[in-house]
Design a protein around this motif. Structure first.
Motif, PDB file in Angstrom:
ATOM      1  N   ARG A 169      -6.822  -6.796   3.863  1.00  0.00           N
ATOM      2  CA  ARG A 169      -6.926  -5.778   2.816  1.00  0.00           C
ATOM      3  C   ARG A 169      -7.602  -6.350   1.573  1.00  0.00           C
ATOM      4  O   ARG A 169      -8.428  -5.677   0.943  1.00  0.00           O
ATOM      5  N   LEU A 170      -7.266  -7.584   1.211  1.00  0.00           N
ATOM      6  CA  LEU A 170      -7.912  -8.222   0.061  1.00  0.00           C
ATOM      7  C   LEU A 170      -9.416  -8.380   0.279  1.00  0.00           C
ATOM      8  O   LEU A 170     -10.212  -8.242  -0.659  1.00  0.00           O
ATOM      9  N   LYS A 171      -9.803  -8.672   1.500  1.00  0.00           N
ATOM     10  CA  LYS A 171     -11.224  -8.891   1.799  1.00  0.00           C
ATOM     11  C   LYS A 171     -12.028  -7.594   1.799  1.00  0.00           C
ATOM     12  O   LYS A 171     -13.250  -7.633   1.663  1.00  0.00           O
ATOM     13  N   ASN A 172     -11.360  -6.467   1.978  1.00  0.00           N
ATOM     14  CA  ASN A 172     -12.072  -5.202   2.169  1.00  0.00           C
ATOM     15  C   ASN A 172     -11.740  -4.175   1.098  1.00  0.00           C
ATOM     16  O   ASN A 172     -11.667  -2.980   1.367  1.00  0.00           O
ATOM     17  N   LEU A 173     -11.554  -4.633  -0.122  1.00  0.00           N
ATOM     18  CA  LEU A 173     -11.258  -3.721  -1.223  1.00  0.00           C
ATOM     19  C   LEU A 173     -12.489  -2.894  -1.583  1.00  0.00           C
ATOM     20  O   LEU A 173     -13.616  -3.404  -1.603  1.00  0.00           O
ATOM     21  N   SER A 174     -12.264  -1.633  -1.888  1.00  0.00           N
ATOM     22  CA  SER A 174     -13.350  -0.754  -2.309  1.00  0.00           C
ATOM     23  C   SER A 174     -13.480  -0.791  -3.827  1.00  0.00           C
ATOM     24  O   SER A 174     -12.496  -0.580  -4.553  1.00  0.00           O
ATOM     25  N   SER A 175     -14.698  -1.026  -4.303  1.00  0.00           N
ATOM     26  CA  SER A 175     -14.922  -1.091  -5.749  1.00  0.00           C
ATOM     27  C   SER A 175     -14.816   0.284  -6.407  1.00  0.00           C
ATOM     28  O   SER A 175     -14.841   0.387  -7.638  1.00  0.00           O
ATOM     29  N   GLU A 176     -14.683   1.334  -5.600  1.00  0.00           N
ATOM     30  CA  GLU A 176     -14.598   2.689  -6.142  1.00  0.00           C
ATOM     31  C   GLU A 176     -13.188   3.047  -6.607  1.00  0.00           C
ATOM     32  O   GLU A 176     -12.993   4.094  -7.217  1.00  0.00           O
ATOM     33  N   ASP A 177     -12.218   2.200  -6.306  1.00  0.00           N
ATOM     34  CA  ASP A 177     -10.831   2.557  -6.617  1.00  0.00           C
ATOM     35  C   ASP A 177     -10.112   1.394  -7.296  1.00  0.00           C
ATOM     36  O   ASP A 177     -10.546   0.238  -7.227  1.00  0.00           O
ATOM     37  N   PHE A 178      -8.999   1.708  -7.952  1.00  0.00           N
ATOM     38  CA  PHE A 178      -8.206   0.676  -8.616  1.00  0.00           C
ATOM     39  C   PHE A 178      -7.576  -0.262  -7.599  1.00  0.00           C
ATOM     40  O   PHE A 178      -7.302   0.112  -6.451  1.00  0.00           O
ATOM     41  N   LEU A 179      -7.271  -1.468  -8.052  1.00  0.00           N
ATOM     42  CA  LEU A 179      -6.567  -2.423  -7.197  1.00  0.00           C
ATOM     43  C   LEU A 179      -5.180  -1.913  -6.822  1.00  0.00           C
ATOM     44  O   LEU A 179      -4.751  -2.021  -5.672  1.00  0.00           O
ATOM     45  N   HIS A 180      -4.465  -1.362  -7.802  1.00  0.00           N
ATOM     46  CA  HIS A 180      -3.056  -1.038  -7.542  1.00  0.00           C
ATOM     47  C   HIS A 180      -2.893   0.091  -6.534  1.00  0.00           C
ATOM     48  O   HIS A 180      -1.885   0.146  -5.824  1.00  0.00           O
ATOM     49  N   THR A 181      -3.872   0.998  -6.434  1.00  0.00           N
ATOM     50  CA  THR A 181      -3.763   2.055  -5.431  1.00  0.00           C
ATOM     51  C   THR A 181      -4.053   1.520  -4.034  1.00  0.00           C
ATOM     52  O   THR A 181      -3.505   2.018  -3.044  1.00  0.00           O
ATOM     53  N   GLN A 182      -4.901   0.486  -3.941  1.00  0.00           N
ATOM     54  CA  GLN A 182      -5.250  -0.078  -2.640  1.00  0.00           C
ATOM     55  C   GLN A 182      -4.227  -1.090  -2.148  1.00  0.00           C
ATOM     56  O   GLN A 182      -4.155  -1.390  -0.959  1.00  0.00           O
ATOM     57  N   LEU A 183      -3.434  -1.649  -3.073  1.00  0.00           N
ATOM     58  CA  LEU A 183      -2.463  -2.679  -2.705  1.00  0.00           C
ATOM     59  C   LEU A 183      -1.023  -2.179  -2.822  1.00  0.00           C
ATOM     60  O   LEU A 183      -0.087  -2.981  -2.839  1.00  0.00           O
ATOM     61  N   ALA A 184      -0.846  -0.873  -2.878  1.00  0.00           N
ATOM     62  CA  ALA A 184       0.478  -0.304  -3.139  1.00  0.00           C
ATOM     63  C   ALA A 184       1.494  -0.654  -2.064  1.00  0.00           C
ATOM     64  O   ALA A 184       2.694  -0.755  -2.350  1.00  0.00           O
ATOM     65  N   SER A 185       1.054  -0.839  -0.822  1.00  0.00           N
ATOM     66  CA  SER A 185       1.993  -1.138   0.270  1.00  0.00           C
ATOM     67  C   SER A 185       1.805  -2.556   0.807  1.00  0.00           C
ATOM     68  O   SER A 185       2.118  -2.838   1.961  1.00  0.00           O
ATOM     69  N   THR A 186       1.343  -3.438  -0.062  1.00  0.00           N
ATOM     70  CA  THR A 186       0.969  -4.788   0.375  1.00  0.00           C
ATOM     71  C   THR A 186       2.115  -5.788   0.312  1.00  0.00           C
ATOM     72  O   THR A 186       2.050  -6.822   0.978  1.00  0.00           O
ATOM     73  N   PHE A 187       3.160  -5.518  -0.463  1.00  0.00           N
ATOM     74  CA  PHE A 187       4.163  -6.537  -0.743  1.00  0.00           C
ATOM     75  C   PHE A 187       5.490  -6.197  -0.066  1.00  0.00           C
ATOM     76  O   PHE A 187       5.953  -5.063  -0.114  1.00  0.00           O
ATOM     77  N   MET A 188       6.096  -7.217   0.554  1.00  0.00           N
ATOM     78  CA  MET A 188       7.320  -7.018   1.331  1.00  0.00           C
ATOM     79  C   MET A 188       8.568  -6.853   0.474  1.00  0.00           C
ATOM     80  O   MET A 188       9.574  -6.314   0.910  1.00  0.00           O
ATOM     81  N   ALA A 189       8.521  -7.347  -0.755  1.00  0.00           N
ATOM     82  CA  ALA A 189       9.705  -7.300  -1.624  1.00  0.00           C
ATOM     83  C   ALA A 189       9.248  -7.453  -3.066  1.00  0.00           C
ATOM     84  O   ALA A 189       8.135  -7.931  -3.336  1.00  0.00           O
ATOM     85  N   ASP A 190      10.090  -7.019  -4.007  1.00  0.00           N
ATOM     86  CA  ASP A 190       9.830  -7.347  -5.405  1.00  0.00           C
ATOM     87  C   ASP A 190       9.903  -8.860  -5.571  1.00  0.00           C
ATOM     88  O   ASP A 190      10.508  -9.570  -4.760  1.00  0.00           O
ATOM     89  N   SER A 191       9.311  -9.346  -6.634  1.00  0.00           N
ATOM     90  CA  SER A 191       9.173 -10.790  -6.823  1.00  0.00           C
ATOM     91  C   SER A 191      10.347 -11.380  -7.591  1.00  0.00           C
ATOM     92  O   SER A 191      10.565 -11.026  -8.760  1.00  0.00           O
ATOM     93  N   PRO A 192      11.130 -12.283  -6.971  1.00  0.00           N
ATOM     94  CA  PRO A 192      12.132 -13.033  -7.741  1.00  0.00           C
ATOM     95  C   PRO A 192      11.411 -13.858  -8.815  1.00  0.00           C
ATOM     96  O   PRO A 192      10.362 -14.462  -8.537  1.00  0.00           O
ATOM     97  N   VAL A 193      11.928 -13.882 -10.040  1.00  0.00           N
ATOM     98  CA  VAL A 193      11.271 -14.596 -11.127  1.00  0.00           C
ATOM     99  C   VAL A 193      12.179 -15.689 -11.674  1.00  0.00           C
ATOM    100  O   VAL A 193      13.306 -15.885 -11.217  1.00  0.00           O
ATOM    101  N   TRP A 194      11.668 -16.376 -12.675  1.00  0.00           N
ATOM    102  CA  TRP A 194      12.315 -17.596 -13.162  1.00  0.00           C
ATOM    103  C   TRP A 194      13.688 -17.346 -13.770  1.00  0.00           C
ATOM    104  O   TRP A 194      14.485 -18.284 -13.904  1.00  0.00           O
ATOM    105  N   MET A 195      14.021 -16.123 -14.107  1.00  0.00           N
ATOM    106  CA  MET A 195      15.327 -15.827 -14.705  1.00  0.00           C
ATOM    107  C   MET A 195      16.408 -15.629 -13.652  1.00  0.00           C
ATOM    108  O   MET A 195      17.590 -15.524 -13.983  1.00  0.00           O
ATOM    109  N   ASP A 196      16.040 -15.597 -12.377  1.00  0.00           N
ATOM    110  CA  ASP A 196      16.989 -15.367 -11.297  1.00  0.00           C
ATOM    111  C   ASP A 196      17.945 -16.559 -11.156  1.00  0.00           C
ATOM    112  O   ASP A 196      17.525 -17.714 -11.188  1.00  0.00           O
ATOM    113  N   SER A 197      19.231 -16.259 -10.990  1.00  0.00           N
ATOM    114  CA  SER A 197      20.234 -17.329 -10.838  1.00  0.00           C
ATOM    115  C   SER A 197      21.150 -17.060  -9.650  1.00  0.00           C
ATOM    116  O   SER A 197      22.316 -17.442  -9.656  1.00  0.00           O
TER     117      SER A 197
END
Length: 529
Positions: free
Chosen positions: A110-138
């Motif tokens: 999907r990263l290799k075949n992005l269309s320049s006609e559209d935003f990144l976030h609409t093309q990558l909306a279903s790309t991530f398996m989970a929200d990102s744990p960040v540095w504040m997580d304990s």
């Protein structure tokens, strides 16, 4: 104007906890353009507070798609600011450390075949398996202990990876995901840090993790510069190295910019992408720290930085691989309770006004008549302690509350005292040639910097023209790595710094006893298990 006669510019990004910032510099390292997106304000649909979402049992995450949409927005704001992307020779970036991004299977294509006609976030909306744990997580204490045990204990893990196991570090987060969400884990094609994730968006393929940011995972052998096999196995996946990829030095050109950015924004096809790194690592590069100087980053978390020639892992704090050749290693002390804690107690005491808060400070004296405070709105990293608030009077008696002016100074003096005490515990020695170089959002507060100057008994400086060392460091790294890569000499020079706070002559006499009192008080605070 021909390409040969166009001025050369360089682009830097900082994917921090609360906002995304971008800066364009010229060949002289002068700032030409800036833009930013504040997550809570500009992207309210993600319902973040301070850029994160807090869950149960210490879980703190960020929606990964938030960062993608923020990039779409900041690029548009750079256009409005008048940036000519065709002049940009190279770009790089910084990002909050320790956060992880979980790419779903098929994301590489999907990263290799992005269309320049559209935003990144609409093309990558279903790309991530989970929200990102960040540095504040304990939430990963059990996973930390398991990794330490697998490598031979916390001291041995610190010798190998530069740190004992910490809850926010990516190794423990990976082990937790493998243990608690096996289906999501098995459906993950690649695990990135926030820095390498952001770099991947510009590269159009998975970007490698750089060694500096990678050394904040409890998974990298900081001596061999390779993944530590024992630590990887402790995460539960024999093939974890394939999900992580091969790490690279921070000063690496990882490729040319993706055709998406060439077609959509007019970048040159040969614009170089330099490996992104962690914000603290980028700040070290941006501050150009010399021997005897201490970098003090005053942001969502407060961080002390010091360049080192060799790795000696202390019991507290961290040793990371350095992002520059001048400092092969760097020492780092990260305090979770930084600007967000200062802001929350400002709001509690006087409302949303730093001017009113500073008036409280001016109504008190240095040393605060003996009142001292330790404020942990969130579980603290250094020292490892639970959240809470502790107040003491001059006799050491615990208090429930005191007058607002005393509490305001107790908050800031307590933070500055903690920074110095734990720095000294790492072996930092301040002398007559020392100075503190302050950066980050709170470095504009002169009252706060004066307190640090007095507590450290050392002058405090800030960079001229730009307070965000991580952001400026990203753009400067892009320029310098491009310069070496293309054998092109640039006219840029080290950023100049100016003194903003000088300690009073009696500050050492006032604060030395308070350093010892802090050591006694902090020993009584419940530790994070």
């Amino acid at each position: 104007m021909s390409d040969e006669n166009k001025s050369k510019t360089f682009l830097g990004f900082d994917f921090s906890t609360q906002r995304l910032k971008a800066v364009v510099i010229d060949e002289n390292y002068e700032v030409c353009h800036e833009a930013d997106v504040e997550f809570d304000v500009d992207l309210p649909e993600f319902r973040t507070s301070g850029g994160v979402v807090r869950g149960e049992k210490g879980e703190v995450t960020a929606p990964t798609l938030l960062w993608v949409k923020a990039l779409d927005m900041v690029m548009d704001r750079l256009i409005v600011a008048g940036v000519d992307f065709s002049t940009i020779e190279a770009l790089s970036g910084a990002a909050q450390q320790h956060g992880s991004v979980w790419w779903a299977k098929g994301s590489k294509e999907r990263l290799k075949n992005l269309s320049s006609e559209d935003f990144l976030h609409t093309q990558l909306a279903s790309t991530f398996m989970a929200d990102s744990p960040v540095w504040m997580d304990s939430s990963t204490s059990a996973d930390c202990r398991a990794i330490e045990e697998a490598v031979g204990g916390p001291e041995e893990l610190a010798k190998v990876t530069g740190s004992r196991a910490y809850e926010r570090f990516t190794g423990a987060q990976i082990r937790k995901m493998h243990r608690t969400r096996p289906r999501s884990y098995s459906a993950t094609e690649r695990i990135s840090l926030v820095s390498s994730f952001a770099c991947s968006l510009f590269l159009g393929e998975y970007a490698p993790i750089d060694l500096a940011d990678g050394s904040g995972m409890n998974l990298l052998d900081i001596h061999s510069m390779q993944w530590c096999e024992e630590a990887l196995k402790a995460c539960g996946d024999e093939k974890l190295s394939k999900k992580l990829g091969v790490p690279v030095p921070s000063a690496t050109v990882v490729g040319n910019i993706s055709s998406y950015f060439v077609k959509r924004y007019g970048f040159k096809p040969d614009c170089k992408v330099v490996a992104f790194t962690g914000d603290n690592c980028s700040a070290l590069a941006g501050l150009r720290l010399r021997s005897g100087w201490v970098g003090l980053s005053l942001g969502t978390s407060d961080t002390l930085l010091l360049g080192l020639q060799e790795a000696r892992a202390p019991p507290a704090g961290h040793i990371l691989v350095g992002p520059t050749s001048e400092a092969p290693y760097m020492a780092l002390l990260c305090f979770a309770n930084g600007s967000l804690t200062r802001q929350s107690h400002r709001d509690r005491l006087v409302g949303a006004s730093w001017e009113a808060f500073n008036e409280l400070l001016q109504a008190t004296v240095r040393g605060n008549m003996g009142y001292m405070g330790i404020y942990y709105d969130t579980a603290e990293i250094v020292p490892r302690a639970v959240s809470g608030r502790w107040l003491y009077d001059a006799s050491g008696r615990a208090l429930d509350k005191c007058a607002p002016q005393f509490e305001a100074r107790a908050l800031l003096e307590g933070q500055a005292i903690a920074r110095r005490v734990h720095a000294e515990d790492m072996g930092f020695k301040l002398d007559s040639s020392s100075r503190v170089i302050a950066t980050g959002g709170a470095s504009v507060n002169k009252e706060l910097l004066q307190i640090f100057a007095d507590v450290f008994h050392t002058p405090v400086y800030v960079q001229d023209k730009h307070a965000n060392a991580a952001l400026l460091g990203a753009a400067i790294r892009a320029a310098e790595v491009w310069s070496v890569h293309t054998n092109t000499k640039l006219t840029g020079s080290e950023p100049s710094i100016s003194p903003v706070a000088t300690p009073y002559p009696d500050s050492e006499a006032i604060y030395t006893p308070m350093l010892e009192r802090y050591r006694q008080y902090v020993d009584t605070i419940p530790k994070l298990q």
